[in-house]
Scaffold this active site. Structure first.
Site, PDB file in Angstrom:
ATOM      1  N   HIS A  50       0.785  -1.058   0.001  1.00  0.00           N
ATOM      2  CA  HIS A  50      -0.074   0.089   0.017  1.00  0.00           C
ATOM      3  C   HIS A  50       0.945   1.198  -0.039  1.00  0.00           C
ATOM      4  O   HIS A  50       2.154   1.290   0.726  1.00  0.00           O
ATOM      5  CB  HIS A  50      -0.887   0.051   1.145  1.00  0.00           C
ATOM      6  CG  HIS A  50      -1.862   1.018   1.264  1.00  0.00           C
ATOM      7  ND1 HIS A  50      -1.611   2.330   1.842  1.00  0.00           N
ATOM      8  CD2 HIS A  50      -3.268   0.896   1.283  1.00  0.00           C
ATOM      9  CE1 HIS A  50      -2.753   2.985   1.654  1.00  0.00           C
ATOM     10  NE2 HIS A  50      -3.879   2.240   1.310  1.00  0.00           N
TER      11      HIS A  50
ATOM     12  N   ASP B 236       2.903  -4.182   8.005  1.00  0.00           N
ATOM     13  CA  ASP B 236       1.770  -3.494   7.923  1.00  0.00           C
ATOM     14  C   ASP B 236       0.592  -4.588   8.039  1.00  0.00           C
ATOM     15  O   ASP B 236       0.278  -5.225   7.313  1.00  0.00           O
ATOM     16  CB  ASP B 236       1.835  -2.834   6.398  1.00  0.00           C
ATOM     17  CG  ASP B 236       0.380  -2.255   6.051  1.00  0.00           C
ATOM     18  OD1 ASP B 236      -0.563  -2.426   6.879  1.00  0.00           O
ATOM     19  OD2 ASP B 236       0.327  -1.636   5.004  1.00  0.00           O
TER      20      ASP B 236
ATOM     21  N   GLN C 216      -4.733  -4.738   7.223  1.00  0.00           N
ATOM     22  CA  GLN C 216      -5.801  -5.699   6.937  1.00  0.00           C
ATOM     23  C   GLN C 216      -5.786  -6.920   7.650  1.00  0.00           C
ATOM     24  O   GLN C 216      -6.777  -8.013   7.833  1.00  0.00           O
ATOM     25  CB  GLN C 216      -5.562  -6.143   5.353  1.00  0.00           C
ATOM     26  CG  GLN C 216      -5.874  -5.167   4.457  1.00  0.00           C
ATOM     27  CD  GLN C 216      -7.328  -4.346   4.534  1.00  0.00           C
ATOM     28  OE1 GLN C 216      -8.211  -4.874   4.910  1.00  0.00           O
ATOM     29  NE2 GLN C 216      -7.274  -3.240   4.200  1.00  0.00           N
TER      30      GLN C 216
ATOM     31  N   LYS D  61     -10.471   0.139  10.472  1.00  0.00           N
ATOM     32  CA  LYS D  61     -10.750  -0.999   9.484  1.00  0.00           C
ATOM     33  C   LYS D  61     -11.293  -2.347  10.411  1.00  0.00           C
ATOM     34  O   LYS D  61     -11.748  -3.576   9.725  1.00  0.00           O
ATOM     35  CB  LYS D  61      -9.602  -1.522   8.729  1.00  0.00           C
ATOM     36  CG  LYS D  61      -9.116  -0.374   7.690  1.00  0.00           C
ATOM     37  CD  LYS D  61      -7.804  -0.727   6.825  1.00  0.00           C
ATOM     38  CE  LYS D  61      -7.302   0.232   6.283  1.00  0.00           C
ATOM     39  NZ  LYS D  61      -7.964   0.527   4.795  1.00  0.00           N
TER      40      LYS D  61
ATOM     41  N   CYS E 238      -4.608   2.538  -3.850  1.00  0.00           N
ATOM     42  CA  CYS E 238      -3.423   2.919  -3.281  1.00  0.00           C
ATOM     43  C   CYS E 238      -2.408   2.030  -3.170  1.00  0.00           C
ATOM     44  O   CYS E 238      -1.582   1.725  -2.373  1.00  0.00           O
ATOM     45  CB  CYS E 238      -3.483   3.177  -1.496  1.00  0.00           C
ATOM     46  SG  CYS E 238      -4.653   4.780  -1.415  1.00  0.00           S
TER      47      CYS E 238
HETATM   48  C1  LIG Z   1      -2.452  -2.780   3.573  1.00  0.00           C
HETATM   49  C2  LIG Z   1      -2.881  -1.458   4.065  1.00  0.00           C
HETATM   50  N1  LIG Z   1      -1.931  -0.682   4.622  1.00  0.00           N
HETATM   51  C3  LIG Z   1      -2.141   0.524   4.946  1.00  0.00           C
HETATM   52  C4  LIG Z   1      -3.193   1.027   4.715  1.00  0.00           C
HETATM   53  C5  LIG Z   1      -3.531   2.422   5.323  1.00  0.00           C
HETATM   54  O1  LIG Z   1      -4.333   2.816   6.351  1.00  0.00           O
HETATM   55  P1  LIG Z   1      -4.884   4.160   6.769  1.00  0.00           P
HETATM   56  O2  LIG Z   1      -5.489   4.922   5.546  1.00  0.00           O
HETATM   57  O3  LIG Z   1      -5.931   3.817   7.813  1.00  0.00           O
HETATM   58  O4  LIG Z   1      -3.792   4.824   7.570  1.00  0.00           O
HETATM   59  C6  LIG Z   1      -4.471   0.408   4.396  1.00  0.00           C
HETATM   60  C7  LIG Z   1      -5.657   0.990   4.164  1.00  0.00           C
HETATM   61  O5  LIG Z   1      -6.195   1.407   3.044  1.00  0.00           O
HETATM   62  C8  LIG Z   1      -3.972  -0.789   3.761  1.00  0.00           C
HETATM   63  O6  LIG Z   1      -5.116  -1.692   3.379  1.00  0.00           O
END
Ligand SMILES: Cc1ncc(COP(=O)(O)O)c(C=O)c1O
Lengths: 407, 139
Positions: free
Chosen positions: A119, A196, A199, A222, A362
């Site tokens: 991401h 990370d 998910q 989430k 993203c």
């Molecule tokens: C795998 C992953 N990493 C990071 C993020 C970023 O999360 P946040 O926007 O809550 O900071 C997301 C959210 O879309 C994600 O799916």
């Protein structure tokens, strides 16, 4: 009362109140159970005050509730409370690591190892830090099936690699990466391991100690929690020597006009007034999920995924799905319909009350690798029903029919 | 007629399948990229300006049916227009899709995109090429 899918749906006011809606975008953000909404509202109604503000009992009660939430989140991921840092979201957590650890430890020609399925939240902070330190970025490739190319690790994991940062579960492919193995091999060359968990924390049982990582980042919104609160877990020994990221109130021991000393973790990393009500409500979300059972959440996602893929494979040959087929995949279905653009497909599904996301989610480098500018994506959670998956498949058939001249 | 039927008309299909002025110019005087960061749609608009008019226009890009058809129709409409005329067309197009204003007759076939106004999420798709045009014509 035993927990059933129906009783779980009744716990979510937006879901229960909108039988017309098929919400298939929990990967972007989940809906909230009443317990979470109520925890937040009750805190504001009954015990609101700033935290760590000394003498009066209202502030002490607020502090207790906030620290209680820290304990709950620690339990949720198998950590110690002192290792749980409240942040805004995964993005902030990863920036914290990149800046606080990266700026102080990376030198010119050091290597940062990421993966092609990251991401942007796990790419851009490293870009920023690489620019300032002269470190270089490399990435573990993704196979055509949507898994990490572990064979490439032998070559990639040199002594130059100082940090390996990877996603636990991909938000596009659904792939659950073998973090334990990657962490073990990264440790063998002395690299820091960052995960990370945006998910994975919401969708599968996580035990951070068993992962073998140094940092684990996730977002509350989430996993049934409110927006504005997330967690960075850091291994105690690593946090001990980590300099602060943001400076200000609440994170200090002593301040002079020209210098200051810092509090112990986790306070050292929580500068300023934190998202108090959000953290407390996130505690309620973690309690809620533990009440259902994360293994059950995972199995439910898995069952919906298999049902969805089986129907798409059999009934919609024009639909191409991405991501591995197997046990190492959660409830995420990124797909394309013929050559149609994901926006056209998602917009048409929306007309049938089906909410799916369209775009690059993203993860532009991953889409570039797939050879697509964008995909549509359906994703499932504990409140998603088989009937909703069926409505999604039937909706897609209608979309195919509508666009038959366009395909 | 459903919102979808109202929007995805024959005319859009034609421009989506066979976009006009798709490609590059030999001697462009302006080249302007346009991106929609939220979805990744992107295009590049090229213009040859001559004596205060748009003598030629071409574009290339990738995106959804709405953004591609809008770019195709726009590239055809602006050819031969003076710069103020082209900017006035941009204003009228945006008034139609952003604010839901009555479609101006000068917009010709672009009036087929009036329905975008009711599909809020698609406004950015329809305006991608037009934003690039406005950027390109900035003094
Ligand atoms: C795998 C992953 N990493 C990071 C993020 C970023 O999360 P946040 O926007 O809550 O900071 C997301 C959210 O879309 C994600 O799916």
């Amino acid at each position: 009362m035993p927990l059933t899918l129906e009783s779980i749906r009744q716990d979510f006011p937006l879901i229960a109140g909108r039988p017309d809606l098929v919400y298939l975008d929990s990967t972007a953000s989940s809906q909230k159970p009443q317990a979470v909404i109520e925890a937040m509202s009750r805190f504001y109604r009954e015990s609101y005050a700033n935290v760590h503000r000394g003498a009066y009992s209202l502030s002490l009660a607020a502090t207790d509730a906030y620290e209680q939430a820290r304990h709950t989140l620690a339990r949720f991921i198998g950590a110690e409370p002192e290792e749980v840092i409240f942040v805004r979201n995964t993005t902030e957590a990863l920036n914290l690591v990149a800046y606080a650890w990266g700026l102080h430890n990376l030198r010119e020609d050091d290597e940062i190892l990421l993966t092609e399925m990251e991401h942007h939240a796990n790419l851009v902070p490293w870009h920023l830090v690489a620019r300032r330190t002269g470190a270089r970025i490399k990435a573990i490739p993704v196979t055509p099936e949507g898994r990490l190319e572990l064979a490439a690790l032998d070559e990639l994991l040199t002594e130059r690699v100082r940090v390996v940062s990877l996603v636990h579960m991909s938000n596009v492919l659904g792939t659950v990466n073998p973090v334990v193995e990657v962490a073990r091999r990264a440790k063998a060359v002395g690299a820091l391991v960052v995960v990370d968990g945006a998910q994975s924390a919401p969708h599968l049982p996580v035990d951070v100690k068993a992962l073998g990582a140094d940092f684990f980042a996730f977002s509350g919104h989430k996993m049934c929690g409110p927006t504005g609160a997330g967690v960075l877990w850091g291994r105690a020994e690593v946090l001990q020597d980590l300099p602060p990221f943001l400076g200000g109130g609440d994170m200090i021991l002593e301040v002079h006009l020209d210098r200051s000393t810092y509090a112990k973790p986790p306070q050292r990393f929580e500068a300023g007034t934190p998202p108090i009500a959000e953290a407390i409500a996130l505690g309620a979300a973690a309690e809620y999920l533990m009440g259902v059972g994360m293994e059950r959440v995972w199995q439910h996602d898995r069952a919906l995924l298999e049902h969805c893929l089986a129907r798409l494979d059999a009934e919609l040959p024009e639909v191409r799905t991405f991501g591995p087929r197997g046990e190492d995949r959660g409830g995420v279905v990124a797909f394309s319909l013929g050559d149609l653009h994901a926006h056209d497909v998602a917009c048409a599904l929306d007309q049938h009350g089906i909410a799916v996301r369209a775009g690059h989610h993203c993860a532009q480098p991953l889409h570039r690798k797939l050879g697509l500018a964008s995909t549509a994506r359906a994703s499932f959670y504990l409140y998603t029903t088989f009937e909703e998956v069926d409505r999604f498949v039937e909706g897609l058939k209608q979309v195919r029919e509508f666009f038959k001249d366009w395909l | 007629m459903s919102l979808l039927e109202e929007l995805y008309k024959e005319i859009l299909l034609r421009h989506y399948k066979r976009p006009l002025n798709f490609g590059v110019l030999e001697n462009p005087t302006v080249r302007q990229p346009g991106v929609n960061p939220s979805c990744g749609d992107s295009l590049e608009l090229e213009l040859r300006l001559e004596d205060g008019r748009i003598a030629e226009a071409a574009w290339k890009g990738q995106g959804c049916a709405i953004s591609m058809a809008s770019a195709s129709l726009m590239s055809e409409l602006i050819k031969g227009q003076t710069l103020p005329q082209a900017l006035e067309l941009a204003r009228k197009f945006k008034a139609m899709v952003v604010e839901g204003a009555e479609p101006a007759p000068e917009l010709g076939d672009l009036r087929a995109l009036a329905g975008v106004h009711k599909l809020h999420a698609r406004v950015k798709c329809a305006t991608l090429a037009w934003n690039a045009l406005e950027e390109a014509l900035k003094p």
